[in-house]
Write an enzyme that holds these catalytic residues in place. Sequence first.
Site, PDB file in Angstrom:
ATOM      1  N   ARG A  37       1.952   7.751  -4.139  1.00  0.00           N
ATOM      2  CA  ARG A  37       2.846   9.439  -4.064  1.00  0.00           C
ATOM      3  C   ARG A  37       3.948   9.607  -5.881  1.00  0.00           C
ATOM      4  O   ARG A  37       3.237  10.799  -5.661  1.00  0.00           O
ATOM      5  CB  ARG A  37       3.941   9.836  -3.210  1.00  0.00           C
ATOM      6  N   LYS A 176      -1.422   8.968  17.081  1.00  0.00           N
ATOM      7  CA  LYS A 176      -1.031   9.934  18.032  1.00  0.00           C
ATOM      8  C   LYS A 176      -2.109  11.011  17.650  1.00  0.00           C
ATOM      9  O   LYS A 176      -2.965  11.717  17.394  1.00  0.00           O
ATOM     10  CB  LYS A 176      -1.519  11.029  16.489  1.00  0.00           C
ATOM     11  N   GLY A 306      -1.732   8.032   6.987  1.00  0.00           N
ATOM     12  CA  GLY A 306      -0.457   6.679   6.720  1.00  0.00           C
ATOM     13  C   GLY A 306      -1.354   5.201   6.758  1.00  0.00           C
ATOM     14  O   GLY A 306      -1.236   4.768   5.836  1.00  0.00           O
ATOM     15  N   GLY A 329      -0.568  14.694   8.103  1.00  0.00           N
ATOM     16  CA  GLY A 329      -0.207  15.339   8.739  1.00  0.00           C
ATOM     17  C   GLY A 329      -1.020  17.027   8.053  1.00  0.00           C
ATOM     18  O   GLY A 329      -1.239  17.750   8.644  1.00  0.00           O
TER      19      GLY A 329
HETATM   20  P1  ADP Z   1      -3.155   7.612  10.582  1.00  0.00           P
HETATM   21  O1  ADP Z   1      -1.522   6.967  10.432  1.00  0.00           O
HETATM   22  O2  ADP Z   1      -3.622   6.732  10.466  1.00  0.00           O
HETATM   23  O3  ADP Z   1      -2.653   9.063  10.846  1.00  0.00           O
HETATM   24  P2  ADP Z   1      -1.752   6.882  13.540  1.00  0.00           P
HETATM   25  O4  ADP Z   1      -0.532   6.908  12.707  1.00  0.00           O
HETATM   26  O5  ADP Z   1      -2.697   8.006  14.963  1.00  0.00           O
HETATM   27  O6  ADP Z   1      -2.904   6.926  12.612  1.00  0.00           O
HETATM   28  O7  ADP Z   1      -2.303   5.708  14.085  1.00  0.00           O
HETATM   29  C1  ADP Z   1      -1.871   4.438  13.674  1.00  0.00           C
HETATM   30  C2  ADP Z   1      -1.559   3.110  14.683  1.00  0.00           C
HETATM   31  O8  ADP Z   1      -2.022   3.239  15.936  1.00  0.00           O
HETATM   32  C3  ADP Z   1      -1.483   2.039  14.122  1.00  0.00           C
HETATM   33  O9  ADP Z   1       0.278   1.998  13.978  1.00  0.00           O
HETATM   34  C4  ADP Z   1      -1.551   1.049  15.188  1.00  0.00           C
HETATM   35  O10 ADP Z   1      -1.265   0.039  15.761  1.00  0.00           O
HETATM   36  C5  ADP Z   1      -2.097   1.921  16.224  1.00  0.00           C
HETATM   37  N1  ADP Z   1      -3.647   2.056  17.597  1.00  0.00           N
HETATM   38  C6  ADP Z   1      -4.522   1.754  16.738  1.00  0.00           C
HETATM   39  N2  ADP Z   1      -5.415   1.632  17.958  1.00  0.00           N
HETATM   40  C7  ADP Z   1      -4.118   1.415  18.935  1.00  0.00           C
HETATM   41  C8  ADP Z   1      -4.467   0.993  20.331  1.00  0.00           C
HETATM   42  N3  ADP Z   1      -5.369   0.509  20.879  1.00  0.00           N
HETATM   43  N4  ADP Z   1      -3.320   0.512  21.251  1.00  0.00           N
HETATM   44  C9  ADP Z   1      -2.301   0.801  20.860  1.00  0.00           C
HETATM   45  N5  ADP Z   1      -2.077   1.283  20.113  1.00  0.00           N
HETATM   46  C10 ADP Z   1      -3.164   1.619  18.171  1.00  0.00           C
HETATM   47 MG    MG Z   2       0.516   6.976  11.005  1.00  0.00          MG
END
Ligand code: ADP
Ligand code: MG
Length: 356
Positions: A37, A176, A306, A329
Site C-alpha cells: 500500500r 465475510k 485482502g 470493503g
Molecule cells: P477476502 O479477504 O478475500 O475478502 P474473506 O475475508 O471474506 O476474504 O475470507 C477469507 C477467509 O475465509 C480466510 O481466512 C479463509 O480461511 C476463510 N475461509 C475460506 N473458506 C472457508 C470455509 N469453507 N470455512 C471456513 N473458513 C473459510
Molecule cells: Mg479478509
Amino acid sequence: MGRPRSVRDAEVAGKRVLVRADLNVPLEDGRVADDTRIRAALPTLRLLLERDAAGIRVCSHLGRPMGEDPRYSLSPVRDHLRSLLPDDRLEVLENTRFDPGETENDEGFARQLAEGCDLYVNDAFGSAHRAHASTEAVARLLPAYAGLLLERELDALGRLLGEVERPFVCVVGGAKVEDKIGVLDNLGRRADTMLIGGKMAEEVASRFPLGDFSVELPTDVVAASDFSAGAEARIVASYDAVPEGWLALDIGPETRERFAAEVVAAKTVFWNGPMGVFEWERFAEGTRVVARAVADADAFSVVGGGDSVRAVQEAGLADRISWISTGGGASLELLEGKELPGVAAIPAISGGAGNG
Ligand code: ADP
Ligand code: MG
C-alpha cells in the site's frame, strides 16, 4: 455518478497539498511487514513533487486503535515512506484515528488536518467507503481532487459495472458472508456465471434467490473432522455427504476443475474470497487452482479482498492479473452499486464516462 476531478488537472506548483493516502499496512515488531500500500501511494506523491508542490502533508489511518495507542503509530510507515521517497517537502502526520474526530467525520478535526494547506487530494481508495474527517469532511474545506490510485481503482472496478466483454465470470468465496451478499446481487445481474466457494457457498444456497441468476455451487468438497490444520480430512461428493459434526473446508477436485474451466474461458473475471481455508496447506488447493485459472485466462481480470490478494501474491501470480484492488470493503461497496462517500465528496468533472 461522474468522474471525480483528477489531481492531474490541479494547479499544484507552489501550493501546499494535503494527501489522504491508504497507508494502513501490516506491522510486525514495529516494522512494515508488507509495503504494497505504501508503494501504491507513490505515483501521486511523485506527481506532486515533480509538479513543484511547495509541501505535501500525508495522512492515513492505521488499524483500529482505541485512542493514542503507540502500537498503532504511523512512525514506522513514515520511515519506510521516507526511504522510498526522500524529499524534505514530505511530511507524514500521525495516525488519524488517534483523534476521535476522525471516525466522527468531525469538521473541527478536518480543519486541523487542512490547516495551512491549499488543496486536498484523496488517494485512499481503501478508505473511500467511510465518511471520516480525513476522507469526507476535509473535502468540503479545501478544493478536492482524486489521486492517481483512487482513479485507477474506480476505472478498473467501474469497468466491471459497464459494458464488459463476455463471458463475464465472477468467483466469490471467503468467510465475510454478510459483506458479500449485496455484491452477489448486483454482480449476479451482470455476470454470465457466478461461481461460489468458501464458507459463502454453505450459506448462499439458503439465503440467496439462486433461481434469478446463473450460480454454480461446489459439488464435491474437502470435509474436515474439526476446524484445525491437522484435522482428519477426506473428499466427499457433496455437502450432504459431509459427516455429522464435520466441516467443509475446501472445494473438491471435481469442483476445482469445473470452476477453473469456466474462469479460463472467460473474457472478464472478478474474484473475491478464497475457496477454502487456504492458510492451511491441506485446504489450500481449491484457492490455488482458481488463482491459477484467473491468471491463465485471456481476460480483463480483477481480484479484490485482502485474503484473495494474499493468495494471488503467495502463488506468484500477481503480475498476470489485470488489476489487484487495494481496497477490500471499498471495492465490495462499489461493486454493490453504492456511492462511496470519499469519492462523492470530490467535485465531479461533467461529461466524463460514468462508472455505472
Ligand atoms: P477476502 O479477504 O478475500 O475478502 P474473506 O475475508 O471474506 O476474504 O475470507 C477469507 C477467509 O475465509 C480466510 O481466512 C479463509 O480461511 C476463510 N475461509 C475460506 N473458506 C472457508 C470455509 N469453507 N470455512 C471456513 N473458513 C473459510
Ligand atoms: Mg479478509
